[in-house]
Design an enzyme around this catalytic site. Structure first.
Site, PDB file in Angstrom:
ATOM      1  CG  HIS A  96      35.062  40.448  37.117  1.00 35.10           C
ATOM      2  ND1 HIS A  96      34.517  41.704  37.225  1.00 35.10           N
ATOM      3  CD2 HIS A  96      34.927  39.888  38.343  1.00 35.10           C
ATOM      4  CE1 HIS A  96      34.090  41.895  38.458  1.00 35.10           C
ATOM      5  NE2 HIS A  96      34.319  40.806  39.157  1.00 35.10           N
ATOM      6  CG  ASP A 136      41.154  41.315  35.209  1.00 30.00           C
ATOM      7  OD1 ASP A 136      41.781  41.295  36.276  1.00 30.00           O
ATOM      8  OD2 ASP A 136      39.907  41.229  35.154  1.00 30.00           O
ATOM      9  CD  GLN A 146      40.567  36.391  41.411  1.00 28.73           C
ATOM     10  OE1 GLN A 146      41.247  35.768  42.225  1.00 28.73           O
ATOM     11  NE2 GLN A 146      39.517  37.099  41.767  1.00 28.73           N
ATOM     12  CE  LYS A 189      39.358  40.732  43.121  1.00 31.19           C
ATOM     13  NZ  LYS A 189      38.134  40.160  43.678  1.00 31.19           N
ATOM     14  CB  CYS A 231      31.298  39.647  38.677  1.00 37.71           C
ATOM     15  SG  CYS A 231      30.704  40.394  40.177  1.00 37.71           S
TER      16      CYS A 231
HETATM   17  N1  PMP Z   1      38.639  41.021  37.350  1.00 36.15           N
HETATM   18  C1  PMP Z   1      38.705  39.856  38.005  1.00 36.15           C
HETATM   19  C2  PMP Z   1      39.277  38.665  37.306  1.00 36.15           C
HETATM   20  C3  PMP Z   1      38.244  39.783  39.314  1.00 36.15           C
HETATM   21  O1  PMP Z   1      38.299  38.619  39.973  1.00 36.15           O
HETATM   22  C4  PMP Z   1      37.713  40.930  39.942  1.00 36.15           C
HETATM   23  C5  PMP Z   1      37.172  40.869  41.353  1.00 36.15           C
HETATM   24  N2  PMP Z   1      36.353  39.771  41.599  1.00 36.15           N
HETATM   25  C6  PMP Z   1      37.693  42.119  39.222  1.00 36.15           C
HETATM   26  C7  PMP Z   1      38.168  42.130  37.932  1.00 36.15           C
HETATM   27  C8  PMP Z   1      37.181  43.381  39.824  1.00 36.15           C
HETATM   28  O2  PMP Z   1      37.990  43.742  40.881  1.00 36.15           O
HETATM   29  P1  PMP Z   1      37.588  44.948  41.867  1.00 36.15           P
HETATM   30  O3  PMP Z   1      36.176  44.665  42.286  1.00 36.15           O
HETATM   31  O4  PMP Z   1      38.563  44.849  42.982  1.00 36.15           O
HETATM   32  O5  PMP Z   1      37.694  46.210  41.083  1.00 36.15           O
END
Ligand code: PMP
Length: 412
Positions: free
Chosen positions: A129, A206, A209, A232, A370
């Site tokens: 991401h 990270d 997910q 999430k 993203c």
């Molecule tokens: N890493 C991953 C794998 C994500 O799915 C996301 C959110 N889509 C993020 C980072 C960023 O998370 P946040 O916007 O809650 O900071």
């Protein structure tokens, strides 16, 4: 038709906990399949937020009055819940505003600690991401370090041989996603973390997910840092967690300066607070922390292993039904997934399909998720992603499929 991890009564009861699922979109029941972007909150979480504001809203740690004591106890109680859930010490639980904030915190303090020098390497992967790319790019540019990327195989999973070859004595940081938000695959991080540790690199996972979908054990995983977001996993937005190895964080400099992260301040010299206060400057998101604690309790009342089994049935079913249809390409088809399936439909732009599915009340995510570099690797501009939570049902997958078939007829 019911997924067998829950009886139909059990799933109905779970769904009843989520008021938003009663919504209708254009006269049809909402089919919410955008949980990887954000999940919905059950009544107990909504109540926890509301009760905090209605009954004991106060700033924490400093006040001697009753409300301040109650708020502090609830805030620190949530920290204990999280420490138990992830098998770590309470000092290792740092509240952030989310995954992005957590990764920026880690890259920020490693930068401030002058941990990297020119030519050192930071290793990420092709399916990260943006929030696990940009902070490392910024840090690399600051010190002249090199950002290395684990490539994907033709099957759209990590090329593990390439990854192993990329971890050398020059590797100082390894920051990897546990589960891909874009294509849903579970990455084999454990072996890479141990290789990285053998080389003395600092490791970050990270878990945005993975934390919502299956049990994580901080000790067992062995990473120095794990980051995730509350929104999430059935909690509100604006709250997240950084789990950080205590001995390491004790040696690293602070991040944001301000109240709460200090013991003693003069204009000339400051002594910093012990963990976890050292990394929680200023008034935190008290309500968010309390609601996140409640969300973790909610998850544990059901059991993450059951949630995992249920969601895995949903993704396996969707994937098998999609693969029976002509002209549909599933990304990382057949690979073990958690919580999401991404696909493309021949000759139909993902945005058009997403917009049409919305007309049927079906909420999916379309676009690059993203993950622009991943899209560049796959040579596409985006995908359609259906992502699941504990409350989704096989009937909803059928509703998605029916809406997909009708949308294709309309568009072709
Ligand atoms: N890493 C991953 C794998 C994500 O799915 C996301 C959110 N889509 C993020 C980072 C960023 O998370 P946040 O916007 O809650 O900071």
């Amino acid at each position: 038709m019911n997924a067998s991890a829950f009886t139909s009564d059990e799933l109905d009861q779970i769904r009843d906990e989520f008021p938003i699922l009663k919504r209708e979109i254009k006269g049809r029941p909402l089919v919410y399949l955008d949980n990887a972007a954000t999940s919905q909150s059950p009544r107990c979480v909504l109540e926890a937020s509301r009760t905090y504001y209605e009954s004991y809203n106060a700033n924490i740690h400093r006040g001697v009055h009753r409300l301040a004591q109650e708020a502090t106890a609830a805030y620190e109680g949530a920290r204990d819940t999280i420490a138990t859930h992830f098998n770590c010490q309470r000092e290792e639980v740092i509240f952030t505003s989310g995954t992005t904030d957590g990764i920026n915190l880690v890259s920020g303090i490693l930068g401030r600690a002058k941990y990297l020098k020119a030519g050192d390497e930071i290793l990420i992967s092709a399916l990260e991401h943006h929030s696990n790319i940009v902070p490392w790019r910024l840090l690399a540019d600051e010190v002249g370090a090199i950002l290395k990327v684990i490539p994907l195989t033709a099957d759209e999973v990590w090329d593990i041989d390439a990854a192993k070859a990329l971890i050398t004595e020059r590797t100082k940081i390894v920051a990897l996603s546990h589960v891909s938000n874009a294509i849903g695959i579970i990455n084999p991080i454990e072996s890479l973390i141990s290789l990285a540790k053998e080389q003395g690199a600092i490791t970050l996972v990270d878990a945005a997910q993975s934390a919502p979908h299956f049990p994580l054990d901080f000790q067992q995983m062995g990473a120095d840092f794990i980051v995730f977001s509350g929104h999430k996993m059935y909690a509100p937005t604006g709250i997240g967690v950084l789990l950080g190895r205590r001995e390491l964080m004790e040696t690293l400099p602070p991040y944001r300066g301000g109240g709460e992260m200090i013991k003693q301040v003069t204009f000339d010299q400051i002594t910093y607070n012990d963990l976890p206060g050292k990394y929680e400057a200023g008034t935190p998101n008290i309500e968010g922390v309390i609601a996140l604690g409640e969300a973790i309790n909610f998850i544990n009342r059901i059991g993450l292993s059951k949630i995992q089994a249920h969601e895995s049935e949903l993704s396996t079913y969707l994937e098998s039904q999609l693969s029976k249809r002509e002209g549909i390409r599933i990304y990382a088809a057949g690979a073990k997934k958690a919580g999401a399936v991404s696909f493309a439909v021949d000759a139909i732009h993902h945005y058009d399909l997403g917009t049409l599915l919305d007309q049927f009340g079906v909420a999916v995510r379309t676009g690059h998720h993203c993950c622009q570099p991943l899209m560049q690797c796959l040579n596409i501009t985006g995908t359609v992603r259906a992502s699941f939570g504990v409350y989704n049902s096989l009937e909803e997958i059928d509703q998605l499929l029916a809406a997909l078939d009708k949308s294709r007829q309309m568009l072709l």
